[in-house]
Design a protein around this motif. Sequence first.
Motif, short mmCIF file in Angstrom:
data_model
loop_
_atom_site.label_atom_id
_atom_site.label_comp_id
_atom_site.label_asym_id
_atom_site.label_seq_id
_atom_site.Cartn_x
_atom_site.Cartn_y
_atom_site.Cartn_z
N LEU A 87 -48.26 -79.59 -23.50
CA LEU A 87 -48.03 -78.21 -23.07
C LEU A 87 -46.57 -78.08 -22.69
CD1 LEU A 87 -48.92 -75.37 -22.26
CD2 LEU A 87 -49.54 -76.28 -20.02
N PHE A 88 -45.86 -77.17 -23.35
CA PHE A 88 -44.44 -76.97 -23.08
C PHE A 88 -44.25 -75.67 -22.31
CE2 PHE A 88 -40.19 -75.38 -24.44
CZ PHE A 88 -39.44 -76.34 -23.77
N ILE A 89 -43.56 -75.76 -21.17
CA ILE A 89 -43.26 -74.58 -20.36
C ILE A 89 -41.93 -74.00 -20.85
CG2 ILE A 89 -42.90 -73.68 -18.05
CD1 ILE A 89 -45.75 -74.83 -18.64
N SER A 90 -42.02 -72.83 -21.44
CA SER A 90 -40.86 -72.15 -22.00
C SER A 90 -40.60 -70.87 -21.21
CB SER A 90 -41.09 -71.87 -23.48
OG SER A 90 -39.94 -71.37 -24.11
N SER A 91 -39.84 -69.97 -21.80
CA SER A 91 -39.42 -68.75 -21.11
C SER A 91 -39.38 -67.59 -22.09
CB SER A 91 -38.03 -68.96 -20.50
OG SER A 91 -37.43 -67.73 -20.15
N THR A 92 -39.63 -66.39 -21.58
CA THR A 92 -39.52 -65.20 -22.42
C THR A 92 -38.07 -64.89 -22.78
OG1 THR A 92 -39.62 -63.80 -20.43
CG2 THR A 92 -41.67 -64.17 -21.63
N SER A 93 -37.12 -65.71 -22.30
CA SER A 93 -35.72 -65.55 -22.72
C SER A 93 -35.56 -65.84 -24.21
CB SER A 93 -34.81 -66.47 -21.91
OG SER A 93 -35.09 -67.84 -22.17
N SER B 30 -42.10 -65.33 -17.67
CA SER B 30 -41.01 -64.41 -17.33
C SER B 30 -40.35 -64.88 -16.04
CB SER B 30 -41.56 -62.99 -17.20
OG SER B 30 -41.92 -62.48 -18.47
N GLY B 31 -39.55 -64.02 -15.41
CA GLY B 31 -38.83 -64.41 -14.20
C GLY B 31 -39.76 -64.94 -13.13
N LEU B 32 -39.42 -66.09 -12.57
CA LEU B 32 -40.30 -66.80 -11.65
C LEU B 32 -40.00 -66.43 -10.20
CD1 LEU B 32 -39.93 -70.24 -13.44
CD2 LEU B 32 -41.98 -68.81 -13.46
N VAL B 33 -41.07 -66.11 -9.45
CA VAL B 33 -40.93 -65.83 -8.02
C VAL B 33 -42.05 -66.55 -7.28
CG1 VAL B 33 -39.85 -63.58 -8.41
CG2 VAL B 33 -42.34 -63.72 -8.13
N GLY B 34 -41.91 -66.59 -5.95
CA GLY B 34 -42.90 -67.26 -5.11
C GLY B 34 -42.29 -68.49 -4.46
N GLY B 35 -42.90 -68.95 -3.38
CA GLY B 35 -42.35 -70.09 -2.66
C GLY B 35 -40.95 -69.77 -2.17
N GLN B 36 -40.01 -70.66 -2.43
CA GLN B 36 -38.63 -70.46 -1.99
C GLN B 36 -37.82 -69.59 -2.95
OE1 GLN B 36 -37.57 -71.42 1.07
NE2 GLN B 36 -39.78 -71.86 1.19
N PHE C 38 -48.09 -68.33 -25.72
CA PHE C 38 -48.51 -67.25 -24.83
C PHE C 38 -47.34 -66.76 -23.99
CE2 PHE C 38 -52.35 -69.92 -25.25
CZ PHE C 38 -53.28 -68.98 -25.67
N ASN C 39 -47.22 -65.43 -23.86
CA ASN C 39 -46.36 -64.83 -22.85
C ASN C 39 -47.14 -64.74 -21.54
OD1 ASN C 39 -44.48 -64.40 -24.86
ND2 ASN C 39 -45.01 -62.23 -25.12
N ALA C 40 -46.44 -64.90 -20.42
CA ALA C 40 -47.08 -64.77 -19.12
C ALA C 40 -46.18 -63.98 -18.19
CB ALA C 40 -47.39 -66.15 -18.52
N CYS C 41 -46.68 -62.81 -17.76
CA CYS C 41 -45.88 -61.87 -16.98
C CYS C 41 -46.83 -60.96 -16.21
CB CYS C 41 -45.02 -61.04 -17.93
SG CYS C 41 -43.86 -59.91 -17.14
N CYS C 42 -46.40 -60.45 -15.08
CA CYS C 42 -47.21 -59.50 -14.30
C CYS C 42 -47.63 -58.31 -15.16
CB CYS C 42 -46.41 -58.98 -13.12
SG CYS C 42 -46.13 -60.15 -11.80
N ASP C 43 -48.73 -57.66 -14.74
CA ASP C 43 -49.19 -56.45 -15.42
C ASP C 43 -48.19 -55.30 -15.28
OD1 ASP C 43 -51.52 -57.83 -15.96
OD2 ASP C 43 -52.70 -56.80 -14.43
N GLN C 44 -47.66 -55.14 -14.06
CA GLN C 44 -46.82 -53.99 -13.75
C GLN C 44 -45.34 -54.34 -13.86
OE1 GLN C 44 -48.26 -51.01 -13.27
NE2 GLN C 44 -50.22 -52.08 -13.63
N HIS C 45 -44.54 -53.33 -14.19
CA HIS C 45 -43.11 -53.53 -14.43
C HIS C 45 -42.30 -52.46 -13.70
CE1 HIS C 45 -44.14 -56.37 -17.71
NE2 HIS C 45 -45.17 -55.54 -17.87
N PRO C 46 -42.14 -52.59 -12.39
CA PRO C 46 -41.36 -51.59 -11.64
C PRO C 46 -39.90 -51.61 -12.08
CG PRO C 46 -41.78 -53.52 -10.29
CD PRO C 46 -42.60 -53.69 -11.53
N SER C 47 -39.17 -50.59 -11.70
CA SER C 47 -37.75 -50.54 -12.05
C SER C 47 -36.99 -51.61 -11.27
CB SER C 47 -37.15 -49.17 -11.75
OG SER C 47 -37.00 -48.99 -10.35
N LYS C 48 -35.90 -52.04 -11.86
CA LYS C 48 -35.06 -53.05 -11.22
C LYS C 48 -34.57 -52.57 -9.85
CE LYS C 48 -32.09 -55.14 -13.94
NZ LYS C 48 -30.85 -55.43 -14.72
N GLN C 49 -34.20 -51.30 -9.77
CA GLN C 49 -33.69 -50.76 -8.52
C GLN C 49 -34.76 -50.75 -7.44
OE1 GLN C 49 -32.12 -46.74 -8.68
NE2 GLN C 49 -30.71 -47.20 -7.03
N ALA C 50 -35.96 -50.27 -7.77
CA ALA C 50 -37.03 -50.21 -6.78
C ALA C 50 -37.43 -51.59 -6.31
CB ALA C 50 -38.24 -49.48 -7.36
#
Length: 277
Positions: A107-113, A159-165, A209-221
């Motif tokens: 299993l290779f962990i890649s990025s949506t980049s 996609s962009g990783l968040v959580g923890g530190q 597989f792509n893996a990303c949250c369901d919702q996509h708020p604006s960058k500013q918000a």
Amino acid sequence: MIKRISIVGCGWLGLPLAQSLLQQGFHILGSRRQLAELDELHHLGIEAYQLELNPKIDSNNIAALLDCDLLIINIPPRRKTNTAEFHIAQIQHLLDAAERYQVKRVLFISSTSVYGAQQGLVDESAPRQPETNSGIALKQIEDDLLNRQAFQASVLRFSGLVGGQRKPGRFLSGKTVSGASSPVNIIHRDDCIALISRLIQRDQWGECFNACCDQHPSKQAFYNLAAQQLGVAPPQFDEQGGSNKVISNHKIKSSLNYQFQFPDPMAWLQANKKEAE
């Protein structure tokens, strides 16, 4: 049947992943770059080995590390020091070793980049047109991995990783940022771990597989709220250079029958804010 799982790269994602899989009853092997870093893994019940890719393999026991039913490769390119060619060579050497030691699943962990700056809804059928060194490296590694016949393989593009530190309020604090209304594509670490676990449970291979949250708020918000939550300076935004790129998670949700624990990034931030009050 998968019983022994080797995780190459026990850091921000790999370590809590290893702990989660241990709790599920798997025998976990893991790697760190330095011998002095192995004690932490041993204390957690992980069979630990030193592994550095320079780009050739430097390890205290690569044969033992690759004595597994599944190899999870979770070592992203080092943005500041590695060229695309160097990271490609790193993973090629590791995959060559996996073949020699007859690993059956990878299993290779890649990025949506790997999709680059494509616009609109981006799913797994979209052409990969990376623009960064890391994206270019990941695309070539994906192709090499999936073209090998020695093992079954799947690719998870986070996609962009968040959580923890990884607190998004710090990512852009005080910076001037373009594309105020551009959608945010992120995923929480807990969902990353749960998705990997689900894929292992289903023994589902040969796919990307792509893996990303369901919702996509604006960058500013999103980043204004994230900065407010941490009490740091918010970014300054303008509308120049915006993007409407939205990563689709439909395939992974339907294929693995998965519902995200953190589907809405704004709700996650609000929940964190309430916990801190």
